[in-house]
Design an enzyme around this catalytic site. Structure first.
Site, PDB file in Angstrom:
ATOM      1  N   ASP A 211      -5.309  -4.965   5.174  1.00  0.00           N
ATOM      2  CA  ASP A 211      -5.168  -3.944   4.135  1.00  0.00           C
ATOM      3  C   ASP A 211      -4.437  -4.545   2.942  1.00  0.00           C
ATOM      4  O   ASP A 211      -3.816  -5.603   3.035  1.00  0.00           O
ATOM      5  CB  ASP A 211      -4.444  -2.700   4.659  1.00  0.00           C
ATOM      6  CG  ASP A 211      -3.243  -3.067   5.507  1.00  0.00           C
ATOM      7  OD1 ASP A 211      -2.560  -4.052   5.177  1.00  0.00           O
ATOM      8  OD2 ASP A 211      -2.984  -2.369   6.501  1.00  0.00           O
TER       9      ASP A 211
ATOM     10  N   ASP B 117      -1.693  -3.806   0.038  1.00  0.00           N
ATOM     11  CA  ASP B 117      -0.635  -2.924  -0.419  1.00  0.00           C
ATOM     12  C   ASP B 117      -0.202  -3.322  -1.822  1.00  0.00           C
ATOM     13  O   ASP B 117      -0.175  -4.498  -2.169  1.00  0.00           O
ATOM     14  CB  ASP B 117       0.574  -3.002   0.525  1.00  0.00           C
ATOM     15  CG  ASP B 117       0.214  -2.516   1.924  1.00  0.00           C
ATOM     16  OD1 ASP B 117      -0.715  -1.692   2.044  1.00  0.00           O
ATOM     17  OD2 ASP B 117       0.841  -2.983   2.888  1.00  0.00           O
TER      18      ASP B 117
ATOM     19  N   ASP C 119      11.185  -8.429   5.576  1.00  0.00           N
ATOM     20  CA  ASP C 119      11.656  -9.036   6.828  1.00  0.00           C
ATOM     21  C   ASP C 119      11.579 -10.562   6.879  1.00  0.00           C
ATOM     22  O   ASP C 119      12.570 -11.227   7.171  1.00  0.00           O
ATOM     23  CB  ASP C 119      10.950  -8.412   8.050  1.00  0.00           C
ATOM     24  CG  ASP C 119       9.437  -8.291   7.900  1.00  0.00           C
ATOM     25  OD1 ASP C 119       8.874  -8.791   6.910  1.00  0.00           O
ATOM     26  OD2 ASP C 119       8.815  -7.698   8.809  1.00  0.00           O
TER      27      ASP C 119
HETATM   28  P1  ATP Z   1      -0.229  -6.730   8.902  1.00  0.00           P
HETATM   29  O1  ATP Z   1      -1.248  -7.735   8.555  1.00  0.00           O
HETATM   30  O2  ATP Z   1       0.066  -6.671  10.375  1.00  0.00           O
HETATM   31  O3  ATP Z   1      -0.424  -5.373   8.307  1.00  0.00           O
HETATM   32  P2  ATP Z   1       1.984  -6.845   7.098  1.00  0.00           P
HETATM   33  O4  ATP Z   1       2.856  -8.000   6.700  1.00  0.00           O
HETATM   34  O5  ATP Z   1       1.145  -6.229   6.043  1.00  0.00           O
HETATM   35  O6  ATP Z   1       1.128  -7.352   8.317  1.00  0.00           O
HETATM   36  P3  ATP Z   1       3.078  -4.261   7.544  1.00  0.00           P
HETATM   37  O7  ATP Z   1       3.658  -3.736   8.805  1.00  0.00           O
HETATM   38  O8  ATP Z   1       1.801  -3.685   7.055  1.00  0.00           O
HETATM   39  O9  ATP Z   1       2.951  -5.828   7.770  1.00  0.00           O
HETATM   40  O10 ATP Z   1       4.200  -4.162   6.428  1.00  0.00           O
HETATM   41  C1  ATP Z   1       3.948  -4.489   5.070  1.00  0.00           C
HETATM   42  C2  ATP Z   1       5.124  -5.258   4.499  1.00  0.00           C
HETATM   43  O11 ATP Z   1       6.300  -4.449   4.510  1.00  0.00           O
HETATM   44  C3  ATP Z   1       5.489  -6.519   5.243  1.00  0.00           C
HETATM   45  O12 ATP Z   1       4.716  -7.607   4.806  1.00  0.00           O
HETATM   46  C4  ATP Z   1       6.949  -6.689   4.914  1.00  0.00           C
HETATM   47  O13 ATP Z   1       7.130  -7.279   3.658  1.00  0.00           O
HETATM   48  C5  ATP Z   1       7.436  -5.254   4.816  1.00  0.00           C
HETATM   49  N1  ATP Z   1       8.007  -4.763   6.080  1.00  0.00           N
HETATM   50  C6  ATP Z   1       7.358  -4.111   7.067  1.00  0.00           C
HETATM   51  N2  ATP Z   1       8.189  -3.794   8.069  1.00  0.00           N
HETATM   52  C7  ATP Z   1       9.395  -4.246   7.720  1.00  0.00           C
HETATM   53  C8  ATP Z   1      10.677  -4.200   8.345  1.00  0.00           C
HETATM   54  N3  ATP Z   1      10.849  -3.666   9.547  1.00  0.00           N
HETATM   55  N4  ATP Z   1      11.719  -4.749   7.668  1.00  0.00           N
HETATM   56  C9  ATP Z   1      11.540  -5.314   6.452  1.00  0.00           C
HETATM   57  N5  ATP Z   1      10.361  -5.375   5.827  1.00  0.00           N
HETATM   58  C10 ATP Z   1       9.299  -4.863   6.432  1.00  0.00           C
HETATM   59 MG    MG Z   2      -0.112  -4.452   6.351  1.00  0.00          MG
END
Ligand code: ATP
Ligand code: MG
Length: 444
Positions: free
Chosen positions: A55, A57, A130
């Site tokens: 996705d 963002d 994170d």
């Molecule tokens: P995925 O491909 O699994 O969606 P993602 O990196 O996009 O991986 P998400 O869970 O969608 O992960 O979260 C989007 C973003 O928000 C992350 O890339 C990170 O920067 C931030 N984020 C998410 N969860 C946390 C957390 N618990 N603490 C700090 N930052 C977070």
């Molecule tokens: Mg994501």
């Protein structure tokens, strides 16, 4: 003020043609209205690695009320944070306002913090994230990548590195430990040394996390690529021992090796473009409970009752959604059915034609497909199933995107993902596996 590293467009591979069209529209609209707009998080990371993001963002300095005004087709959603979804038909683009480092307390999943000092600028937003690989921004004004935390280098070096002091970050939000393991497994990355040390020292903190988010992350690990690796890392880190001590005790090292094999088979299917529904994945965590079964000696009803009781008890302790536990019970009982009744031709014909057969068969293949002694049993069942002529279901050509919590109630939750599901398509959401006529039908 930290100075970010700016990687100009010619020096990185992210091209607008790889970015979702609607996401680009949202970013341009923000830019034209005078706001900053960035692609953030996982999408930038994945694109830099040459992978297709799940996705896209968007982050912006526009506030939620600006966003609602700018995008008529939007809605404010709040889980832990206030976000705006901009709708394009059934699909939406998630837009978040740049934030400060203030965290909502964990366990407040259904609330969002509503305090004006939660907003921040690009720098604060980078540092509250994170891991370094998750804190990169792609600026729609000049197509540059902005890196405050060293994420670009860490992607190159294949490292999961916590931003800031790992122990502090894991204490602030213990779910980050599961996320670290999830990302390391998915990308085949190592932990940066201090992150590994911090993780090992923070394990017990996981009990402070919301069980909701924990279950969600554990299941994400077994839905994503490299599931076997994900489970192995969770085990090696001692995380499964923390979270599911009774389960670990019950299955033991040998049982865990069997589970790894199950998920290795799931991984291999995924590499061929075939995916299993969540019920089948969850069942993989319990297949070792069938280990002690001896078809020559045991009684079907007794063994089935024991397995049912064990899975219910463990599943509830693990706080898995009840409907998912029920599905696991059904699929495990079906394994016993396949083993115990292969010599009863009437039962074979009936069960092979039942709507539960295909998923049960998939579990059998994943768990016991390589057991040579079972070959005759397999031949019997597959002949009966193939005589029906239809394609065997229980698999789909895209990953199961259902939320694990769609399994919470007796109702709710979606169907199996669309695709080549065959007979499994006919399984009702709430249907329970009922062994066809367990009473003696004169065949035995
Ligand atoms: P995925 O491909 O699994 O969606 P993602 O990196 O996009 O991986 P998400 O869970 O969608 O992960 O979260 C989007 C973003 O928000 C992350 O890339 C990170 O920067 C931030 N984020 C998410 N969860 C946390 C957390 N618990 N603490 C700090 N930052 C977070
Ligand atoms: Mg994501």
């Amino acid at each position: 003020m930290a100075t970010p590293r700016i990687i100009p467009r010619p020096d990185h591979p992210i091209s607008r043609k790889d970015i979702d069209h609607d996401t680009l529209k949202v970013m341009y609209k923000l830019k034209d209205a005078g706001f900053e707009a960035y692609l953030v998080g996982g999408a930038v990371r994945d694109l830099l690695m040459g992978k297709k993001p799940k996705d896209f963002d968007v982050a912006t300095n526009a506030r939620p009320r600006d966003l609602r005004r700018l995008f008529r087709n939007s809605r404010e959603v709040g889980r832990r944070f206030r976000l705006i979804h901009v709708f394009f038909g059934p699909k939406n683009v998630e837009v978040a306002t740049l934030r400060s480092a203030i965290e909502p307390p964990d366990g407040s999943d259904d609330l969002y913090i509503d305090d004006d000092n939660q907003w921040g600028d690009l720098e604060s937003d980078a540092f509250r994230r994170d891991f370094t690989v998750n804190s990169l921004f792609y600026d729609i004004r000049d197509f540059a990548v902005i890196d405050y935390t060293g994420g670009v280098e860490d992607i190159r070096d294949r490292l999961v590195r916590a931003i800031g002091d790992p122990r502090t970050r894991f204490a602030e939000d213990p779910v980050r430990m599961l996320r670290a393991i999830k990302f390391a497994a998915r990308f085949g990355f190592d932990f940066e040394t201090q992150t590994a040390v911090g993780l090992a020292a923070s394990l017990e903190g996981i009990h402070k996390a919301s069980r909701f988010r924990v279950t969600e992350e554990i299941f994400r690990t077994i839905i994503q690529a490299n599931r076997e690796n994900g489970l192995r890392l969770l085990w090696q880190a001692g995380m499964l021992h923390q979270l599911y001590p009774d389960w670990v005790k019950e299955i033991g090292e040998d049982g865990f090796a069997q589970i790894l094999e199950y998920f290795r088979n799931v991984d291999q299917a995924a590499e061929q473009g075939w995916f299993y529904p969540l019920e089948i994945l969850a069942t993989g965590l319990f297949v070792p409970l069938l280990d002690t079964v001896d078809v020559g000696r045991d009684n079907f009803n007794q063994v089935a009752a024991r397995v049912t009781a064990e899975v219910r008890e463990l599943g509830l302790k693990m706080e898995l959604p009840k409907r998912l536990i029920n599905s696991v019970v059904e699929l495990l009982r079906a394994q016993l059915y396949l083993l115990f009744f292969a010599h009863l031709s009437k039962r074979v014909r009936r069960f092979a034609a039942s709507p539960w057969f295909d998923q049960a068969w998939r579990v059998h293949e994943l768990a016991f497909g390589q057991v040579a002694e079972l070959e005759p049993v397999r031949q019997t069942w597959i002949a009966a199933r193939e005589s029906l002529g239809s394609q065997i279901g229980g698999l789909a050509d895209s990953p199961d995107r259902r939320d694990i919590f769609s399994f919470r109630g007796r109702t709710g939750g979606g169907r199996l993902p669309n695709g080549r599901n065959g007979a499994a398509d006919e399984v009702e959401d709430d249907a329970e596996f009922v062994e066809p006529e367990l009473v003696d039908d004169g065949e035995a």
